[in-house]
Design a protein around this motif. Structure first.
Motif, mmCIF file in Angstrom:
data_model
loop_
_atom_site.group_PDB
_atom_site.id
_atom_site.type_symbol
_atom_site.label_atom_id
_atom_site.label_comp_id
_atom_site.label_asym_id
_atom_site.label_seq_id
_atom_site.Cartn_x
_atom_site.Cartn_y
_atom_site.Cartn_z
ATOM 1 N N ALA A 82 64.296 -26.549 2.924
ATOM 2 C CA ALA A 82 64.796 -25.918 4.299
ATOM 3 C C ALA A 82 65.995 -26.337 4.843
ATOM 4 C CB ALA A 82 63.453 -26.059 5.168
ATOM 5 N N SER A 83 66.433 -27.949 4.557
ATOM 6 C CA SER A 83 67.610 -28.380 5.271
ATOM 7 C C SER A 83 68.479 -28.212 4.355
ATOM 8 C CB SER A 83 67.210 -29.738 5.755
ATOM 9 O OG SER A 83 66.871 -30.672 4.558
ATOM 10 N N TYR A 84 68.606 -28.482 3.189
ATOM 11 C CA TYR A 84 69.941 -28.444 2.369
ATOM 12 C C TYR A 84 70.084 -27.406 1.351
ATOM 13 C CZ TYR A 84 66.704 -31.123 -0.640
ATOM 14 O OH TYR A 84 65.503 -31.552 -1.395
ATOM 15 N N PHE A 85 69.051 -26.683 0.801
ATOM 16 C CA PHE A 85 68.981 -25.491 0.212
ATOM 17 C C PHE A 85 69.318 -25.973 -1.420
ATOM 18 C CE2 PHE A 85 69.634 -21.017 2.216
ATOM 19 C CZ PHE A 85 68.606 -21.432 3.271
ATOM 20 N N MET A 86 70.381 -26.566 -1.533
ATOM 21 C CA MET A 86 70.643 -27.016 -2.909
ATOM 22 C C MET A 86 71.047 -28.515 -3.092
ATOM 23 S SD MET A 86 70.331 -24.397 -4.924
ATOM 24 C CE MET A 86 71.265 -24.774 -6.643
ATOM 25 N N PRO A 87 70.823 -29.214 -3.994
ATOM 26 C CA PRO A 87 69.653 -28.703 -5.270
ATOM 27 C C PRO A 87 68.473 -28.743 -5.101
ATOM 28 C CG PRO A 87 70.410 -30.943 -5.502
ATOM 29 C CD PRO A 87 71.007 -30.417 -4.175
ATOM 30 N N SER A 88 67.928 -27.859 -5.572
ATOM 31 C CA SER A 88 66.484 -27.471 -5.239
ATOM 32 C C SER A 88 65.534 -28.104 -6.410
ATOM 33 C CB SER A 88 66.008 -26.003 -5.193
ATOM 34 O OG SER A 88 64.828 -25.543 -4.927
ATOM 35 N N GLN A 89 65.109 -29.295 -6.126
ATOM 36 C CA GLN A 89 64.442 -30.181 -7.176
ATOM 37 C C GLN A 89 63.319 -30.983 -6.316
ATOM 38 O OE1 GLN A 89 67.713 -32.089 -9.713
ATOM 39 N NE2 GLN A 89 66.764 -31.159 -11.337
ATOM 40 N N VAL A 90 62.220 -31.268 -7.207
ATOM 41 C CA VAL A 90 61.135 -31.944 -6.628
ATOM 42 C C VAL A 90 61.712 -33.349 -6.196
ATOM 43 C CG1 VAL A 90 59.059 -33.264 -7.362
ATOM 44 C CG2 VAL A 90 59.416 -30.723 -8.052
ATOM 45 N N VAL A 91 62.442 -34.203 -6.877
ATOM 46 C CA VAL A 91 62.998 -35.442 -6.665
ATOM 47 C C VAL A 91 63.691 -35.386 -5.369
ATOM 48 C CG1 VAL A 91 65.017 -35.532 -8.072
ATOM 49 C CG2 VAL A 91 63.725 -37.571 -7.607
ATOM 50 N N PHE A 92 64.500 -34.539 -5.045
ATOM 51 C CA PHE A 92 65.420 -34.484 -3.902
ATOM 52 C C PHE A 92 64.643 -34.144 -2.721
ATOM 53 C CE2 PHE A 92 68.939 -33.972 -6.885
ATOM 54 C CZ PHE A 92 70.015 -34.613 -6.042
ATOM 55 N N ALA A 93 63.601 -33.289 -2.991
ATOM 56 C CA ALA A 93 62.623 -32.854 -1.877
ATOM 57 C C ALA A 93 61.906 -34.013 -1.450
ATOM 58 C CB ALA A 93 61.826 -31.772 -2.379
ATOM 59 N N ALA A 94 61.299 -34.691 -2.413
ATOM 60 C CA ALA A 94 60.419 -36.014 -2.208
ATOM 61 C C ALA A 94 61.212 -37.062 -1.373
ATOM 62 C CB ALA A 94 59.864 -36.440 -3.389
ATOM 63 N N ALA A 95 62.357 -37.119 -1.785
ATOM 64 C CA ALA A 95 63.036 -38.262 -1.103
ATOM 65 C C ALA A 95 63.640 -37.936 0.342
ATOM 66 C CB ALA A 95 64.478 -38.479 -1.842
ATOM 67 N N SER A 96 64.061 -36.691 0.485
ATOM 68 C CA SER A 96 64.340 -36.105 1.883
ATOM 69 C C SER A 96 63.076 -36.270 2.635
ATOM 70 C CB SER A 96 64.578 -34.643 1.690
ATOM 71 O OG SER A 96 65.063 -34.248 2.991
ATOM 72 N N GLY A 97 61.890 -36.048 2.085
ATOM 73 C CA GLY A 97 60.688 -36.188 3.098
ATOM 74 C C GLY A 97 60.570 -37.557 3.490
ATOM 75 N N SER A 98 60.570 -38.632 2.638
ATOM 76 C CA SER A 98 60.429 -39.831 2.920
ATOM 77 C C SER A 98 61.382 -40.448 3.928
ATOM 78 C CB SER A 98 60.797 -40.642 1.461
ATOM 79 O OG SER A 98 60.519 -42.079 1.861
ATOM 80 N N ARG A 99 62.859 -40.039 3.673
ATOM 81 C CA ARG A 99 63.724 -40.329 4.752
ATOM 82 C C ARG A 99 63.339 -39.830 5.989
ATOM 83 N NH1 ARG A 99 67.693 -38.705 1.690
ATOM 84 N NH2 ARG A 99 67.702 -36.559 2.778
#
Length: 300
Positions: A268-285
């Motif tokens: 929702a915040s960065y759109f791309m790249p749309s990958q599980v590992v990026f999303a999980a890292a974003s959630g942690s941060r």
């Protein structure tokens, strides 16, 4: 009860945020409508220790881990509206339940908007995909097609040469490639087709041919259709969040939006790249940002 933080969205970003906040002993409402965007996907790739995991198994493991922390409540429901209040935020669900929290994380993800092409959806997630990093390995050395109405198709085509040299680029009737780029692709043996794609023809989830509006039919066994992306939920817009150029919710490095107390994590915040590992890292941060801000408020 007023939670320390409510999280709307139970994908990788929301789940990882809930995990970090639960471990920080924060009271959390993890609100998930149980309609994951990647439900059509057979396997998820690129996440170390979880390569080739199915989305359902990923969610099962994640919820099992999150539920170990007693301050995290999992609410399987759909949020219909969100309001800013004096004490933070209030989310209203489809049953009329009001969930109040000091901080709110929007981990609602994005939705894909694909070109309207006959035969696409029966093949999507089986032999047609949208992310080369996610599924390029499974299609390696096969005759592939990439369909995109965006000028970025040039970059995608160059990228796909890492997985297959037998490649056709389709602009679906859109003049999205300048002549010099078409010439460069053709010099690499890549056929550029500018006619509209009429249909994907396949059987049992396997692509067989691509048919064009002029009647041309080309045999292919797999490929990538590049979508446009849009917010899957309106809450950021309704609350007045600033947007990025691509349409994502603008955040700082710790997930803070332009609205005090409101955060965003994942696609929702960065759109791309749309990958599980990026999303999980974003959630942690983002969870660390929430905990940091709550700590400062409580300390004062």
């Amino acid at each position: 009860m007023i939670y320390d933080c409510a999280i709307i969205g139970g994908g990788p970003a929301g789940l990882n945020a809930a995990l970090v906040l639960g471990r920080a002993r924060r009271s959390v409402a993890l609100i998930d409508s149980n309609r994951p965007r990647n439900a059509v996907t057979h396997e998820s790739h690129g996440f170390i220790t979880r390569d080739s995991v199915t989305p359902a198994e990923f969610r099962r493991i994640a919820y099992e881990e999150v539920r170990r922390y007693p301050t995290v409540d999992h609410l399987q429901t759909e949020v219909v509206s969100v309001d800013k209040t004096e004490s933070g935020f209030e989310a209203l669900d489809s049953t009329g339940l009001r969930i109040q929290a000091r901080k709110l994380i929007l981990a609602t993800g994005v939705k894909e908007i694909f070109p309207e092409i006959e035969g696409f959806y029966p093949l999507y997630g089986k032999s047609l995909f949208n992310c080369p990093y996610c599924d390029g390995w499974e299609l390696r050395d096969q005759p592939l097609v990439v369909v995109s109405e965006s000028p970025s198709v040039f970059h995608t085509a160059k990228l796909l040469l890492n997985w297959s040299k037998d490649l056709i680029v389709c602009t679906n009737g859109k003049a999205s490639l300048p002549d010099e780029k078409k010439e460069w692709l053709q010099s690499k043996g890549i056929l550029v087709m500018e006619h509209s794609v009429a249909a994907f023809i396949g059987q049992n989830g396997r692509l067989k041919h691509v048919r064009f509006a002029d009647g041309t039919q080309v045999p292919r066994t797999g490929g990538f259709v590049i979508p446009q992306f849009a917010q899957s939920a309106p809450f950021g817009e309704c609350l007045g969040c600033e947007r990025t150029e691509l349409g994502g919710i603008w955040t700082d490095k710790l997930g803070r939006t332009s609205i005090p107390g409101l955060y965003s994590a994942g696609d929702a915040s960065y759109f791309m790249p749309s990958q599980v590992v990026f999303a999980a890292a974003s959630g942690s941060r983002t969870a660390m940002g929430v905990n940091m801000d709550l700590t400062e408020e409580d300390f004062k």
